[in-house]
Design an enzyme around this catalytic site. Structure first.
Site, PDB file in Angstrom:
ATOM      1  CB  SER A 250      -4.128 -26.344  20.244  1.00  0.00           C
ATOM      2  OG  SER A 250      -3.365 -26.930  19.255  1.00  0.00           O
ATOM      3  CG  HIS A 392       0.739 -24.363  19.098  1.00  0.00           C
ATOM      4  ND1 HIS A 392      -0.268 -23.866  18.309  1.00  0.00           N
ATOM      5  CD2 HIS A 392       0.226 -25.485  19.671  1.00  0.00           C
ATOM      6  CE1 HIS A 392      -1.331 -24.650  18.384  1.00  0.00           C
ATOM      7  NE2 HIS A 392      -1.053 -25.635  19.211  1.00  0.00           N
TER       8      HIS A 392
HETATM    9  C1  GCU Z   1      -1.302 -31.197  16.644  1.00  0.00           C
HETATM   10  C2  GCU Z   1      -2.385 -31.088  15.605  1.00  0.00           C
HETATM   11  C3  GCU Z   1      -3.107 -29.749  15.664  1.00  0.00           C
HETATM   12  C4  GCU Z   1      -3.563 -29.456  17.064  1.00  0.00           C
HETATM   13  C5  GCU Z   1      -2.413 -29.596  18.034  1.00  0.00           C
HETATM   14  C6  GCU Z   1      -2.832 -29.425  19.501  1.00  0.00           C
HETATM   15  O1  GCU Z   1      -0.268 -30.331  16.332  1.00  0.00           O
HETATM   16  O2  GCU Z   1      -1.817 -31.305  14.349  1.00  0.00           O
HETATM   17  O3  GCU Z   1      -4.209 -29.740  14.794  1.00  0.00           O
HETATM   18  O4  GCU Z   1      -4.122 -28.182  17.120  1.00  0.00           O
HETATM   19  O5  GCU Z   1      -1.844 -30.892  17.914  1.00  0.00           O
HETATM   20  O6  GCU Z   1      -3.950 -29.686  19.868  1.00  0.00           O
HETATM   21  O7  GCU Z   1      -1.970 -29.034  20.282  1.00  0.00           O
END
Ligand code: GCU
Length: 413
Positions: A250, A392
């Site tokens: 992420s 995710h």
């Molecule tokens: C949020 C953000 C993402 C990122 C995520 C994370 O959702 O919008 O861009 O990747 O956090 O780091 O878990």
């Protein structure tokens, strides 16, 4: 007392309501429908900004790649300026435990001290090495969300079986890998005021308190930190520093790609669901967009990036060019079916378009623009990819594919 409790409950419920309203507002107008995405042309990888065509590996490595890196530094992530005063670096091993996981590995806690007249910062760095290794081991270096100073990681994640969102240490050791982790918040905090207490403070000259528009935000600071961890690894005889796979999930997947693009000492890079500002293409505007990102996380990128909000077509780069800067070193991209916010298709297309450079450098890369099916990982290629069913997170299935990719590229060396 009951009254106080009532007031507290009321406050909490108000905070939740405000947060829920903000989240709703924030999620408005997100485009996930493939048929409604804007048409776009990607900036060409193999033409320099002065219009010359790039036809040889030398022209790519010596001319076009530095030009692209400079654009990413100045316009997207922010350039790391020269420090106000030279930074002295020292390493302190604060713990060494040879009996980690019933003697399976040695755990080393290292403090990387960074110091100049402007201040001192210390980065805690964790290094695990399997005890049965006969020679220096290849290793994964994770840009981590876990606090490496706490023992959070070891309660659940040391089991050879598995854990959700943790580190599969047993599995890594069995396959002959070391594992290292840096914790983002040791160096950098989340807004420019806090940067006065972050690594940035060592870099500000007199009278500077905030990064300039082309200077580093959070992701660049994380990348700089990972390179300092690599400096340490170059001194550690238990680790083969020519076989380090850098990885992150992420936000940390975004930092991973920026680290590997710049620092050629990393032999391989793994982007796990890095999405917007990671592997996903800006121009698709699917899921999280540049506007959403700079609104909610204004300090992750440099301020120049804000200028391209809803003007993505004016950007002289897109994220396939970032992946291409890692070539000829192997890069792996991981997506999942329900992670629409990270735009899985955009992540794959980025990897696909970057493949043009891998091919120029004589490496096998992605040949089809069609998103691979779930359960059909692409491992035997310098640009690898898999998409998993689900959301995710990094699951054991994902870790195993990362290790398969590393086995293929690093273990044979
Ligand atoms: C949020 C953000 C993402 C990122 C995520 C994370 O959702 O919008 O861009 O990747 O956090 O780091 O878990």
């Amino acid at each position: 007392m009951p009254q106080l409790l009532q007031i507290l409950c009321l406050c909490f419920s108000l905070v939740f309501q405000i947060q829920a309203r903000e989240a709703k507002e924030y999620d408005k107008d997100v485009q996930y429908d493939e048929s409604k995405l804007p048409p776009y042309d990607l900036p060409p990888l193999l033409t320099t900004s002065s219009g010359q065509s790039v036809e040889t590996p030398e022209a790519w490595m010596q001319q076009r790649r530095p030009e692209i890196l400079s654009l990413f530094a100045n316009l997207i992530y922010g350039r790391v300026p020269a420090p106000a005063k030279p930074i002295e670096v020292s390493y302190e091993v604060v713990l060494e435990d040879e009996g980690f996981m019933d003697g399976m590995a040695t755990r080393k806690d290292v403090k990387i001290h960074l110091e100049n007249a402007k201040g001192r910062m210390s980065m805690h760095f964790l290094v695990f090495v399997p005890n049965n290794a006969q020679k220096p081991v290849p290793a994964f270096l994770k840009h981590s969300f876990n606090n490496t100073q706490s023992d959070d990681f070891d309660a659940s994640s040391t089991r050879p079986g598995f854990l959700k969102n943790g580190w599969p240490l047993g599995e890594l050791f069995k396959r002959g890998y070391g594992f290292c982790a840096v914790y983002q918040q040791d160096l950098v905090r989340h807004n420019e005021v806090e940067f006065l207490h972050s690594i940035h403070k060592l870099f500000y000259p007199e009278r500077q308190s905030f990064p300039k528009s082309h200077e580093w935000g959070v992701l660049s600071a994380c990348a700089w930190g990972a390179s300092r961890a690599m400096d340490y690894l170059e001194t550690d005889p238990a680790i083969d520093h020519s076989r380090i796979a850098i990885m992150g999930h992420s936000k940390m997947g975004k930092a991973t790609l920026w680290t590997a693009a710049q620092d050629e000492r990393f032999a391989l890079a793994i982007s796990a669901q890095s999405g917007c500002a990671g592997a996903a293409l800006w121009r698709r505007k699917s899921g999280e967009t540049l506007k959403k990102m700079v609104t909610r996380f204004p300090y992750w990128l440099c301020r120049n990036a804000w200028k391209f909000v809803e003007q993505e077509d004016d950007l002289p780069v897109d994220q396939h060019m970032l992946l291409a800067c890692i070539a000829p070193r192997p890069v792996y991209v991981h997506s999942s079916t329900d992670d629409t916010w990270a735009d899985s298709r955009g992540e794959y297309l980025s990897a696909y378009h970057a493949s043009e450079v891998y091919q120029l450098l004589g490496k096998k890369a992605l040949e089809s623009s069609k998103l691979p099916e779930v359960g059909k990982p692409i491992i035997k290629s310098h640009v690898g990819y898999h998409i998993r069913e689900g959301g995710h997170s990094i699951e054991m299935y994902d870790w195993q594919r990362f290790m398969d990719f590393a086995d293929y590229h690093l273990q044979a060396k």
